[in-house]
Write a protein that holds these residues in place. Structure first.
Motif, PDB file in Angstrom:
ATOM      1  N   ILE A  45       0.807  -1.222   0.000  1.00 20.00           N
ATOM      2  CA  ILE A  45       0.000   0.000   0.000  1.00 20.00           C
ATOM      3  C   ILE A  45       0.842   1.274   0.000  1.00 20.00           C
ATOM      4  CG2 ILE A  45      -1.980  -1.085   1.094  1.00 20.00           C
ATOM      5  CD1 ILE A  45      -1.142   0.286   3.711  1.00 20.00           C
ATOM      6  N   MET A  46       2.120   1.165   0.388  1.00 24.46           N
ATOM      7  CA  MET A  46       2.974   2.360   0.466  1.00 24.46           C
ATOM      8  C   MET A  46       3.580   2.674  -0.897  1.00 24.46           C
ATOM      9  SD  MET A  46       2.832   3.809   3.395  1.00 24.46           S
ATOM     10  CE  MET A  46       4.345   4.721   3.688  1.00 24.46           C
ATOM     11  N   ARG A  47       2.711   3.104  -1.802  1.00 26.54           N
ATOM     12  CA  ARG A  47       3.135   3.478  -3.150  1.00 26.54           C
ATOM     13  C   ARG A  47       2.434   4.763  -3.553  1.00 26.54           C
ATOM     14  NH1 ARG A  47       1.520  -2.125  -5.698  1.00 26.54           N
ATOM     15  NH2 ARG A  47      -0.349  -1.208  -4.889  1.00 26.54           N
ATOM     16  N   GLY A  48       3.101   5.516  -4.387  1.00 27.77           N
ATOM     17  CA  GLY A  48       2.495   6.693  -5.004  1.00 27.77           C
ATOM     18  C   GLY A  48       1.991   7.732  -4.010  1.00 27.77           C
ATOM     19  N   GLU A  49       0.843   8.292  -4.334  1.00 24.02           N
ATOM     20  CA  GLU A  49       0.271   9.384  -3.557  1.00 24.02           C
ATOM     21  C   GLU A  49      -0.055   8.961  -2.127  1.00 24.02           C
ATOM     22  OE1 GLU A  49      -1.054  13.003  -2.300  1.00 24.02           O
ATOM     23  OE2 GLU A  49       0.139  12.528  -4.064  1.00 24.02           O
ATOM     24  N   LEU A  50      -0.528   7.738  -1.940  1.00 25.64           N
ATOM     25  CA  LEU A  50      -0.857   7.273  -0.591  1.00 25.64           C
ATOM     26  C   LEU A  50       0.398   7.260   0.284  1.00 25.64           C
ATOM     27  CD1 LEU A  50      -2.928   6.285   1.433  1.00 25.64           C
ATOM     28  CD2 LEU A  50      -2.628   3.956   0.521  1.00 25.64           C
ATOM     29  N   ARG A 107       3.064   9.172  -0.047  1.00 23.85           N
ATOM     30  CA  ARG A 107       3.407  10.572   0.247  1.00 23.85           C
ATOM     31  C   ARG A 107       2.505  11.139   1.345  1.00 23.85           C
ATOM     32  NH1 ARG A 107       4.309  10.407  -5.055  1.00 23.85           N
ATOM     33  NH2 ARG A 107       2.289  11.219  -5.705  1.00 23.85           N
ATOM     34  N   ARG A 108       1.216  10.828   1.281  1.00 25.55           N
ATOM     35  CA  ARG A 108       0.269  11.324   2.292  1.00 25.55           C
ATOM     36  C   ARG A 108       0.587  10.753   3.673  1.00 25.55           C
ATOM     37  NH1 ARG A 108      -5.171   9.490   0.537  1.00 25.55           N
ATOM     38  NH2 ARG A 108      -5.763  10.216   2.599  1.00 25.55           N
ATOM     39  N   VAL A 109       0.833   9.443   3.737  1.00 28.77           N
ATOM     40  CA  VAL A 109       1.108   8.802   5.029  1.00 28.77           C
ATOM     41  C   VAL A 109       2.399   9.353   5.626  1.00 28.77           C
ATOM     42  CG1 VAL A 109       1.700   6.613   6.157  1.00 28.77           C
ATOM     43  CG2 VAL A 109      -0.199   6.694   4.527  1.00 28.77           C
ATOM     44  N   LEU A 110       3.467   9.368   4.852  1.00 28.75           N
ATOM     45  CA  LEU A 110       4.741   9.876   5.378  1.00 28.75           C
ATOM     46  C   LEU A 110       4.617  11.345   5.768  1.00 28.75           C
ATOM     47  CD1 LEU A 110       7.373   8.182   3.031  1.00 28.75           C
ATOM     48  CD2 LEU A 110       6.775   7.561   5.384  1.00 28.75           C
TER      49      LEU A 110
END
Length: 153
Positions: free
Chosen positions: A37-42, A44-47
């Protein structure tokens, strides 16, 4: 399964999720699921949200007169670099690497980073098992957890 988890997380307003709820979410995910799930825009949002919260979860009374630049390198689909500057009882975070000399640099993958900052992993165990790499002041790194309110799942 990872697609449904990714879809559910993509719809979350991370700014509205409490640190404790975030810790529960991370605890419920496998390392493989986090990686998926830690790919792309998601990603960036989580980090971005995790690092924004560091300033709010900073405990100046524990930091005392600490003056240090901590560099975080989170590896995954690409390297994300953030810097946490602690000085004069404040904590400021910025995305990207400056030319300033970091007192310590912590490097780990996405899953290990999320587990660490959500209170779902032991930093000593991560270091011993080489899932967390350190460069610089190991003593400072060992004490980082006392400078921040880390949620418990």
């Amino acid at each position: 399964m990872a697609d449904s988890v990714r879809e559910r997380l993509a719809g979350l307003d991370f700014a509205a999720v409490s640190p404790e709820e975030f810790a529960r979410i991370v605890k419920g995910l496998s390392t493989r699921e986090i990686g998926e799930i830690m790919r792309g825009e998601l990603r960036r949002r989580v980090l971005g949200e995790v690092f924004r919260r560091m300033e709010r979860q900073f405990r100046p009374e524990s930091a005392g007169s600490l003056n240090a630049l901590i560099r975080w390198k989170v590896t995954g689909e690409s390297d994300a670099v953030y810097e946490t500057a602690v000085a004069d009882g404040t904590c400021t975070v910025r995305e990207g690497r400056t030319d300033a000399e970091a007192r310590v640099t912590l490097t780990m993958g996405d899953a290990d980073f999320l587990k660490l900052v959500s209170g779902n992993a032991n930093p000593v165990t991560m270091f011993i098992t080489r899932r967390l790499r350190l460069a610089g002041d190991v003593g400072l790194a060992a004490g980082l957890t006392r400078y921040f309110d880390i949620p418990k799942a």
